[in-house]
Design a protein around this motif. Structure first.
Motif, mmCIF file in Angstrom:
data_model
loop_
_atom_site.group_PDB
_atom_site.id
_atom_site.type_symbol
_atom_site.label_atom_id
_atom_site.label_comp_id
_atom_site.label_asym_id
_atom_site.label_seq_id
_atom_site.Cartn_x
_atom_site.Cartn_y
_atom_site.Cartn_z
ATOM 1 N N GLY A 77 0.831 -1.206 0.000
ATOM 2 C CA GLY A 77 0.000 0.000 0.000
ATOM 3 C C GLY A 77 0.858 1.245 0.000
ATOM 4 O O GLY A 77 0.413 2.318 0.372
ATOM 5 N N ALA A 78 2.105 1.109 -0.409
ATOM 6 C CA ALA A 78 3.018 2.244 -0.339
ATOM 7 C C ALA A 78 3.190 2.876 -1.713
ATOM 8 O O ALA A 78 2.997 2.239 -2.729
ATOM 9 C CB ALA A 78 4.364 1.796 0.191
ATOM 10 N N ALA A 79 3.500 4.138 -1.680
ATOM 11 C CA ALA A 79 3.807 4.821 -2.931
ATOM 12 C C ALA A 79 4.921 5.793 -2.631
ATOM 13 O O ALA A 79 5.070 6.238 -1.505
ATOM 14 C CB ALA A 79 2.582 5.566 -3.434
ATOM 15 N N GLU A 91 -3.737 9.882 -1.678
ATOM 16 C CA GLU A 91 -2.791 8.788 -1.914
ATOM 17 C C GLU A 91 -3.431 7.445 -1.578
ATOM 18 O O GLU A 91 -3.111 6.432 -2.171
ATOM 19 C CB GLU A 91 -1.545 8.964 -1.044
ATOM 20 C CG GLU A 91 -0.530 9.910 -1.636
ATOM 21 C CD GLU A 91 0.594 10.226 -0.671
ATOM 22 O OE1 GLU A 91 0.816 9.429 0.260
ATOM 23 O OE2 GLU A 91 1.231 11.265 -0.849
ATOM 24 N N ASP A 92 -4.301 7.450 -0.598
ATOM 25 C CA ASP A 92 -4.901 6.195 -0.151
ATOM 26 C C ASP A 92 -6.218 5.882 -0.846
ATOM 27 O O ASP A 92 -6.825 4.865 -0.598
ATOM 28 C CB ASP A 92 -5.145 6.249 1.365
ATOM 29 C CG ASP A 92 -3.825 6.179 2.124
ATOM 30 O OD1 ASP A 92 -2.826 5.814 1.492
ATOM 31 O OD2 ASP A 92 -3.803 6.511 3.314
ATOM 32 N N GLN A 129 11.030 0.379 -1.612
ATOM 33 C CA GLN A 129 9.956 1.020 -2.381
ATOM 34 C C GLN A 129 10.459 1.802 -3.590
ATOM 35 O O GLN A 129 9.727 2.024 -4.535
ATOM 36 C CB GLN A 129 9.068 1.868 -1.489
ATOM 37 C CG GLN A 129 9.740 3.067 -0.863
ATOM 38 C CD GLN A 129 8.698 3.995 -0.244
ATOM 39 O OE1 GLN A 129 7.518 3.857 -0.519
ATOM 40 N NE2 GLN A 129 9.133 4.916 0.575
ATOM 41 N N GLN A 157 2.942 -2.393 -7.238
ATOM 42 C CA GLN A 157 3.088 -2.261 -5.794
ATOM 43 C C GLN A 157 4.442 -2.756 -5.322
ATOM 44 O O GLN A 157 5.218 -3.307 -6.099
ATOM 45 C CB GLN A 157 1.939 -2.993 -5.075
ATOM 46 C CG GLN A 157 0.805 -2.064 -4.650
ATOM 47 C CD GLN A 157 1.296 -0.925 -3.757
ATOM 48 O OE1 GLN A 157 2.331 -0.995 -3.103
ATOM 49 N NE2 GLN A 157 0.523 0.168 -3.727
ATOM 50 N N THR A 158 4.710 -2.513 -4.057
ATOM 51 C CA THR A 158 6.010 -2.850 -3.496
ATOM 52 C C THR A 158 5.831 -3.562 -2.162
ATOM 53 O O THR A 158 4.844 -3.334 -1.467
ATOM 54 C CB THR A 158 6.844 -1.571 -3.279
ATOM 55 O OG1 THR A 158 8.002 -1.913 -2.512
ATOM 56 C CG2 THR A 158 6.071 -0.500 -2.514
ATOM 57 N N ALA A 214 7.941 -2.924 0.046
ATOM 58 C CA ALA A 214 8.498 -1.876 0.916
ATOM 59 C C ALA A 214 9.487 -2.416 1.932
ATOM 60 O O ALA A 214 9.341 -2.224 3.135
ATOM 61 C CB ALA A 214 7.362 -1.109 1.617
ATOM 62 N N ASN A 229 -2.727 -6.977 1.851
ATOM 63 C CA ASN A 229 -3.174 -5.606 1.612
ATOM 64 C C ASN A 229 -3.703 -5.411 0.201
ATOM 65 O O ASN A 229 -4.744 -4.786 -0.007
ATOM 66 C CB ASN A 229 -2.010 -4.631 1.826
ATOM 67 C CG ASN A 229 -2.016 -4.072 3.223
ATOM 68 O OD1 ASN A 229 -3.077 -3.875 3.807
ATOM 69 N ND2 ASN A 229 -0.848 -3.840 3.764
ATOM 70 N N ARG A 288 -7.478 -4.351 -0.616
ATOM 71 C CA ARG A 288 -7.743 -3.030 -1.173
ATOM 72 C C ARG A 288 -8.151 -3.054 -2.637
ATOM 73 O O ARG A 288 -8.896 -2.187 -3.082
ATOM 74 C CB ARG A 288 -6.514 -2.140 -1.029
ATOM 75 C CG ARG A 288 -6.186 -1.797 0.408
ATOM 76 C CD ARG A 288 -4.744 -1.351 0.514
ATOM 77 N NE ARG A 288 -4.488 -0.242 -0.390
ATOM 78 C CZ ARG A 288 -4.230 0.992 0.022
ATOM 79 N NH1 ARG A 288 -4.169 1.255 1.303
ATOM 80 N NH2 ARG A 288 -4.002 1.945 -0.837
#
Lengths: 560, 476
Positions: free
Chosen positions: A40-42, A380-381, B42, B63-64, B66, B86, B90
């Protein structure tokens, strides 16, 4: 020589950072970085941040020590401009292979530095560490030291491998490298009472040049620019400046603060985005220079320039007023820059929606900034569908934001303007604001929108995919509303602090059970506002609002 | 026959190459409802993401996991698990495609094992298709990442067909395995051509469904089209597999081993002869005569070649591209009478020694620029990163390949088929005409003895061998 982890700790302790100053000892230790969420990261890594901060130094050879991904996938992709050397746009990387991973890449790095110096003869080489050689234990500090002695040129290690944290941390680590290895290592030919350092400005789209003529006119010399259109030698002798302006807010605050501490160069945080901000900054520059010995008359000349430029800009913007009557702008972006354009947009007669910006007085400024920062996090989310609904609900005519949301806006046939890193237009200074307004006008009034919004002739009305998506969301919302338990659950699950991932429910519970009455108390109890701090305004609102009624208690139980 | 050489230097300057995990991620983007996931820090994902956004001008799902410094050292199981959960929560993907990176390969994470454990511990993702490919950044290149990923998709997603068991094959259905040198526009052209023969192609992967820039039918955070997992599963029922580009041999062979479907590899789909072969093959497997449309298009291409040869013939080409694109483009221009004077590529491939030139160098854009300068090239073909070199060399520049970030429409640049070849020749010839008008038109001083204009000796087979070989010796 400090170790990387010690440097990172030092950066987290930065007293010049307002956010940091309000934190407890334990929290400061945890650092100011948003918890990265797998899946869920950017956003970029620390190496990316370090390179963004330093690459605009135009005559330096920027050499990336790592596998091809770090440089090969990303080079020559920044909008900074140079008035001189183009060496900064030449890409250098060791492109390490399996053998280097197994046996170490130090030799290759050393040879790469030699080749770079032999072929391109730069005034300095910056060597960027990346994750893989950091893991295998390549000691770039030692290699840089050896190369410097051997070749007689500054070879500067930039220790910010990607996995130590996000972009923002990389910015600061880059600043640390300059402080440790570059600043104060050379002397200028001469100094004047008008010497100004500009810190944290990258000259994107050449926008620094929209302000420089004004400084030239006032006789103020950009002594060193760190780093937009900067030169190595300027940075090396920048410790002899009289004053400094820190532009990109928090990115390089450690540089500005430590230069004040070490060399007595006073600095202020300012911006050239927006008319008011430009004027304030010019005044502040004049004030600081006068305090360091420049003649008093500088202020009068500065005021004259401000008056003239403001009148010119406002006149230019006013001509758009009739065209903007009734038009609404949805402004979504974090940071100071977004705040700075608000005044100009309002001056042009545009109404701002989405962020609770009304008549903006000085006192509101901090609060609005925080709210906009929070909105930037929210977007972002968001899923694209939610973003589209927000655009629809806001009834905005145009959206201004950073790059990530652009395709949602464009696919929804919504005019959109980039006001972030990769943009092509320069928005700095007085002329920059006029350019921004002109760009909005161009985007808003393009006749193309009418055609692209028309459904295909074979589509039946109300059957467009956008309508379907909205109907689906409405149906979901209605289903939710019909179910009080689910409603309560959804309300409580609403995230308030995006950095620390704290929900409304958790905050309300903490307030109720622990009888909290301050943001500080909420932070200690829940961690909310402990990240970037942008949600403090929201937590204040929650504190002011009455607690949820007791009737909800059974539903609440069920919701848990 | 070309000699394949390596640049002997420690420092890559102005890279031509990109890393293989993002080649793999791009392949995953040709699957419907897919979320590509890079197992790394990331930045690994964000650099790739920005690159594709700038090339396709589209929202890119990627996506990553991270990975932090500590997680990297201790192993990334938790990160992979959290990322999968996740993403599942999502975005509700139909499939997750996972590529490793340099960081996690240096540690040696056993991602296949992780996936088994994740499925066992989390029933909600027990049935979710996940494909993992090992793609360390410090080995190979973009094209290799694509090649490995498509082969892996075949090995894990196509239902196996038992060699002994009777199978109902669909004579109309054809698998197409396109290389990463083809654009979404190319895939659409190939689809149209095949459908005109009454064939039903299944593209694996199908970027034309996802990255062709269409307005999607719904908002989705995953890919907005492409081939579905269900369709991939039944590819064993097809009558033939057509692989395009030598890089796709591995996937085609995997398909044959798994399902017994025979394959035909087309190394090039640009140029008259290449398309004659392709069209006749389609006619043969479909049992239909060549439609009138393609007879006319062939005639148009022949005419375009006649018109363009005045401008392209004798040109000295410098080209930098991944092997299959290099082979295709250089071949097309060689067919038109251009001389391939400098050829630089990123990774090994069996086609390299058949490039029509003396030497193919595995190197970077610094090498290409130097060779172009030394050998007097007057046409440059590479991706957008060649723009600085083109400016310094002051020669016409045709952009080909990923990334093309400083022009729009990269996803629709068409080079395959009679029509695509025709338009490519027109575009390049027009570039050369414009350059001639701008920079080389005759003036009273043109022939006044400095010999700068048209000074190159005639070139034929082997004619430029002495000076280039001397040069090669000097470099290495």
């Amino acid at each position: 020589m400090t170790s990387l982890s010690a440097t990172i700790q030092d950066v987290f302790n930065e007293p010049g950072c307002g956010k940091n100053a309000t934190k407890s000892e334990a929290e400061r230790k945890k650092g100011c970085t948003k918890q990265l969420q797998p899946g869920g990261a950017a956003g970029g890594c620390a190496f990316d941040g370090a390179k963004i901060a330093l690459q605009p130094l135009t005559d330096v050879a920027h050499l990336v020590h790592g596998p091809i991904a770090c440089e090969g996938n990303s080079w020559d992709n920044r909008g900074a401009r140079s008035s001189g050397s183009s060496l900064w746009r030449t890409s250098f990387t060791t492109d390490i292979n399996e053998t280097d991973v197994v046996f170490g890449g130090e030799k290759r790095l050393y040879k790469a530095i030699r080749e770079t110096i032999e072929k391109y003869d730069p005034p300095a080489v910056f060597v960027y560490q990346t994750c893989v050689p950091a893991m295998t234990g390549d000691d770039i500090n030692a290699v840089c030291k050896a190369a410097k002695e051997k070749f007689g040129k500054p070879v500067i290690p930039i220790n910010a491998p990607g996995f130590v944290g996000p972009k923002n941390l990389g910015n600061k680590l880059a600043g640390e490298a300059l402080l440790e290895h570059v600043i104060g290592t050379q002397e200028p030919d001469y100094t004047t009472p008008y010497d100004l350092n500009i810190i944290g400005e990258y000259n994107l789209a050449g926008e620094l040049w929209q302000v420089k003529p004004l400084l030239d006119e006032l006789g103020i010399r950009i002594f060193a620019s760190i780093s937009g259109d900067g030169r190595y030698k300027e940075v090396a002798y920048s410790h002899r400046a009289k004053a400094a302006m820190m532009v990109c807010s928090k990115a390089m605050i450690n540089v500005a603060r430590k230069m004040e501490e070490r060399y007595g160069i006073p600095y202020f945080e300012g911006s050239f985005y927006g008319i008011q901000d430009s004027s304030d900054s010019l005044r502040e520059i004049a004030r600081l220079l006068i305090s360091r010995g420049a003649p008093e008359e500088l202020m009068a000349r500065t005021e004259a320039v401000i008056e003239r430029e403001e009148a010119k800009a406002f006149a230019a913007i006013a001509s758009y007023r009739p065209r903007f009557a009734g038009k609404k702008v949805l402004l979504i972006t974090g940071g100071v820059k977004s705040w700075s354009v608000v005044a100009a947009l309002q001056e042009a007669g545009l109404e701002l929606v989405g962020t609770s910006v009304k008549k903006s007085t000085r006192e509101d400024k901090e609060r609005i900034k925080e709210l906009m920062g929070q909105d930037a996090h929210m977007i972002e989310d968001m899923t694209p569908r939610e973003m589209y609904k927000m655009l629809k609900d806001a009834k905005a005519d145009i959206m201004l934001s950073g790059g990530r949301s652009q395709f949602v806006a464009l696919k929804a046939a919504m005019p959109w303007l980039d006001i972030n890193q990769e943009r092509h237009h320069a928005y700095m200074g007085y002329v920059g604001m006029v350019t921004l307004v002109a760009q909005i006008d161009k985007a808003l009034h393009n006749p193309m929108w009418q055609q692209v919004r028309k459904p295909a002739p074979w589509d039946r009305p109300g059957e467009s995919w956008q309508a379907r998506a909205l109907a689906q969301m409405d149906a979901e919302a209605a289903a939710l509303a019909a179910d009080p338990v689910a409603t309560e659950k959804a309300r409580r699950a609403q995230k308030i602090c995006h950095c620390k991932s704290v929900s409304l429910g958790a905050i309300e519970d903490a307030i109720a059970t622990r009888h909290l009455d301050s943001v500080e108390g909420v932070r200690l109890a829940t961690d909310a506002t402990g990240g970037c701090g942008a949600c403090a305004a929201r937590v204040e609102d929650i504190l002011k609002a009455p607690l949820p009624p007791k009737v909800a208690a059974p539903a609440l139980k069920a919701a848990e | 026959m070309a000699i394949v050489t390596h640049a002997k230097k420690a420092c890559t300057v102005n890279p031509l190459k990109m890393s293989q995990p993002i080649g793999g991620a791009l392949a995953f983007m040709g699957l419907r409802g897919c979320m590509p996931l890079l197992h790394g820090s990331q930045g690994c994902t964000s650099f790739g993401l920005v690159l594709f956004v700038r090339h396709f001008k589209e929202a890119i799902p990627m996506q990553t996991t991270a990975m932090s410094e500590v997680a990297t050292i201790l192993g990334g199981y938790e990160n992979v698990e959290q990322a999968v959960l996740n993403i599942h929560k999502r975005t509700r993907p139909e499939i997750i495609g996972i590529c490793s990176t340099g960081v996690t390969e240096t540690k040696g994470d056993d991602v296949e094992g992780y996936i088994r454990l994740i499925r066992a511990r989390n029933p909600e993702v027990a049935q979710l298709p996940m494909v993992y490919v090992s793609t360390p950044d410090f080995k190979d290149a973009f094209q290799d990442g694509w090649e490995k990923t498509v082969a892996r998709m075949v090995e894990t997603l196509v239902d196996p067909v038992d060699a002994g068991a009777p199978i109902q094959r669909n004579a109309r259905r054809i698998n197409v395995l396109p290389g990463c040198h083809l654009t979404p526009g190319d895939l659409d052209e190939i689809r149209t051509i095949m459908e005109d023969f009454g064939l039903q192609p299944s593209f694996l992967p199908d970027l034309a469904g996802s990255l062709d820039g269409h307005i999607p039918d719904e908002f989705t955070p995953t890919t907005i089209g492409g081939i579905g997992v269900d369709e991939i599963a039944t590819m064993g029922e097809s009558a033939w597999t057509i692989a395009i580009g030598a890089q796709m041999r591995r996937a085609a062979e995997a398909m044959k081993t798994r399902t017994g479907v025979p394959f035909r590899l087309f190394e090039r789909l640009s140029g008259l002869e290449a398309n004659d072969e392709f069209i006749m093959f389609l006619s043969q497997i479909s049992g239909r005569p060549v439609p009138r449309k393609y007879r006319r298009q062939r005639g148009q291409l022949v005419d375009a070649m006649l018109d363009a040869h005045f401008h392209i013939g004798g040109r000295r080409l410098a080209i930098g591209a991944e092997p299959d694109l290099l082979f295709d483009m250089s071949g097309l221009l060689h067919d038109m009478g251009a001389h391939v004077m400098a050829a630089v590529t990123t990774t090994h491939s069996p086609v390299l020694e058949r490039v029509e030139t003396e030497e193919v160098l595995i190197g970077d854009l610094e090498d290409l620029e130097r060779l172009a300068q030394e050998r007097g090239c007057d046409l440059l073909i590479t991706h957008s990163h060649g723009r600085q070199a083109a400016e310094r060399l002051n020669i016409p520049f045709y952009r080909a390949g990923i990334p093309t970030f400083d022009r729009i429409g990269a996803g629709h640049q068409l080079t395959v088929g009679y029509r695509g070849t025709r338009d490519t020749l027109f575009t390049i010839a027009n570039l050369l005409i414009a350059d001639h008008e701008a920079n080389h038109d005759a003036t009273p001083g043109t022939w006044r003895g400095d010999g700068a204009h048209g000074a190159h000796a005639p070139l034929g087979k082997g004619a430029h061998a002495p000076d280039t070989l001397a040069h090669v010796a000097a470099v290495h």
